[in-house]
Design a protein around this motif. Structure first.
Motif, mmCIF file in Angstrom:
data_model
loop_
_atom_site.group_PDB
_atom_site.id
_atom_site.type_symbol
_atom_site.label_atom_id
_atom_site.label_comp_id
_atom_site.label_asym_id
_atom_site.label_seq_id
_atom_site.Cartn_x
_atom_site.Cartn_y
_atom_site.Cartn_z
ATOM 1 N N THR A 34 0.843 -1.201 0.000
ATOM 2 C CA THR A 34 0.000 0.000 0.000
ATOM 3 C C THR A 34 0.873 1.244 0.000
ATOM 4 O O THR A 34 1.738 1.403 0.865
ATOM 5 N N ALA A 41 -7.590 11.790 -4.456
ATOM 6 C CA ALA A 41 -7.440 11.409 -5.859
ATOM 7 C C ALA A 41 -7.609 12.647 -6.723
ATOM 8 O O ALA A 41 -8.478 13.489 -6.469
ATOM 9 N N ASP A 46 -1.184 12.331 -5.793
ATOM 10 C CA ASP A 46 -1.872 11.120 -6.240
ATOM 11 C C ASP A 46 -1.354 10.685 -7.609
ATOM 12 O O ASP A 46 -1.079 9.502 -7.839
ATOM 13 N N ALA A 47 -1.199 11.641 -8.533
ATOM 14 C CA ALA A 47 -0.698 11.312 -9.875
ATOM 15 C C ALA A 47 0.717 10.752 -9.814
ATOM 16 O O ALA A 47 1.041 9.766 -10.492
ATOM 17 N N ARG A 50 0.702 7.133 -8.425
ATOM 18 C CA ARG A 50 0.183 6.110 -9.347
ATOM 19 C C ARG A 50 1.223 5.744 -10.412
ATOM 20 O O ARG A 50 1.336 4.583 -10.805
ATOM 21 N N ALA A 53 3.774 3.657 -8.440
ATOM 22 C CA ALA A 53 3.279 2.319 -8.129
ATOM 23 C C ALA A 53 3.499 1.372 -9.297
ATOM 24 O O ALA A 53 3.940 0.228 -9.115
ATOM 25 N N GLN A 54 3.224 1.840 -10.496
ATOM 26 C CA GLN A 54 3.383 0.987 -11.676
ATOM 27 C C GLN A 54 4.847 0.673 -11.936
ATOM 28 O O GLN A 54 5.217 -0.489 -12.169
ATOM 29 N N THR A 66 -0.799 -0.758 -4.549
ATOM 30 C CA THR A 66 -2.008 0.042 -4.678
ATOM 31 C C THR A 66 -1.851 1.369 -3.945
ATOM 32 O O THR A 66 -1.071 1.489 -2.993
ATOM 33 N N VAL A 67 -2.612 2.374 -4.396
ATOM 34 C CA VAL A 67 -2.579 3.707 -3.794
ATOM 35 C C VAL A 67 -3.772 3.860 -2.862
ATOM 36 O O VAL A 67 -4.909 3.558 -3.230
ATOM 37 N N ASP A 68 -3.499 4.330 -1.641
ATOM 38 C CA ASP A 68 -4.534 4.543 -0.632
ATOM 39 C C ASP A 68 -4.548 6.022 -0.273
ATOM 40 O O ASP A 68 -3.639 6.513 0.397
ATOM 41 N N ASN A 69 -5.568 6.748 -0.734
ATOM 42 C CA ASN A 69 -5.671 8.185 -0.472
ATOM 43 C C ASN A 69 -6.273 8.412 0.909
ATOM 44 O O ASN A 69 -7.411 8.021 1.172
#
Length: 324
Positions: A34, A41, A46-47, A50, A53-54, A66-69
């Motif tokens: 996480t 978001a 957030d951008a 993400r 994360a990838q 995964t992203v948890d805001n």
């Protein structure tokens, strides 16, 4: 809250001695990782998270990330969540100067220690922030906005969705010798919505959620907050050029874990981040969302955070902002 003086002098929670290289190479997350983000978001952080994360997943054996805001309370909700997470490498923190440079000076009570409650992993880069106004505001540049604010004391508002917006807006008003109305928001997206609708007149905001609106003429950019022009938008002048000599505000993002994170996990993430940072794709993808990407060693990010806490404290005191 740790006293501010002690906060600046305390040693950063650093990873323990690295294990053997073979052990480092073998460590992988045992379940989905996480990435906690302190903003909503659609925000710049957030951008960035993400994209990270990838790319980080590819370097961690295809692990699910995964992203948890966890937006709200100026990032403190997210910071506490990470601080309280098991230090097993399954929870990481993509955060900014709001939680790790500004909050020690903006808040009277801080429920986490930005130095000792986290394990540094890497710098991620710097945001590009600019001062934007609704196009209905009769000001084509910063000097005209300051003149308007002087003519209408307390009637020209500035929104904020993070620590950068709070400090930059107050500093602009102080350096410009004007009285402006601060309208704080829980995060950047709702603040931009009101800026676009004309419910607030101005905002210091990062490129990620705002550059499309500037391109379309729905917002007008008056100047960037950095001391020098950004290579991402070289035609936009600095606020220093536009009438506020010496204005220079650095907004950054870093990757952290909870304090005392498993050393093999810290080493594995650090190595993965160096591989990610070596890829041209890292900088190019982040540049597309208005972020200047970079990486660093854990030791470098630890020193950087201590320096930034001191720098932001000086700016916040200079702006006359009282902790709340």
């Amino acid at each position: 809250m740790t006293p501010r003086r002690a906060l600046l002098l305390a040693p950063l929670a650093a990873p323990l001695a690295a294990p053997a290289l073979a052990q480092q190479a073998e460590w992988r997350p045992s379940r989905p990782v996480t990435l906690v983000v302190p903003f909503a978001a659609g925000s710049g952080t957030d951008a960035v998270a993400r994209i990270l994360a990838q790319m980080l997943s590819q370097e961690m054996g295809g692990a699910t990330i995964t992203v948890d805001n966890r937006a709200g309370a100026n990032g403190t909700i997210a910071a506490r969540a990470v601080m309280q997470s098991p230090p097993d490498g399954q929870t990481l923190f993509v955060t900014t100067n709001t939680t790790h440079a500004a909050n020690p000076w903006l808040l009277k009570r801080l429920d986490y220690d930005p130095i000792n409650d986290f394990t540094p992993i890497s710098r991620l880069g710097n945001y590009v922030f600019w001062l934007a106004v609704n196009p209905e505001v009769p000001a084509r540049n910063l000097r005209e906005l300051m003149a308007l604010a002087k003519a209408r004391p307390g009637q020209i508002s500035y929104a904020s969705g993070n620590g950068t917006g709070i400090v930059a807006g107050a500093t602009i008003a102080r350096m410009g010798g004007v009285e402006m109305l601060h309208v704080p928001y829980r995060s950047t997206p709702p603040a931009i919505t009101d800026l676009l609708a004309g419910r607030v007149q101005s905002m210091v905001v990062d490129l990620t959620p705002s550059q499309g609106h500037v391109r379309d003429g729905r917002l007008r950019a008056l100047g960037v907050t950095s001391g020098q022009r950004s290579a991402l938008i070289p035609d936009v002048p600095t606020l220093a050029e536009e009438g506020l000599p010496g204005f220079d505000l650095l907004s950054f993002a870093v990757l952290l874990g909870p304090a005392r994170m498993a050393p093999e996990a810290t080493a594995a993430y650090g190595a993965a981040m160096r591989r990610v940072g070596a890829k041209p794709e890292y900088r190019s993808r982040l540049a597309e969302v208005g972020f200047d990407g970079m990486t660093s060693t854990p030791e470098e990010v630890g020193t950087f955070i201590r320096e930034q806490i001191a720098a932001w404290g000086e700016m916040i005191r200079g702006a006359g902002i009282e902790p709340e």
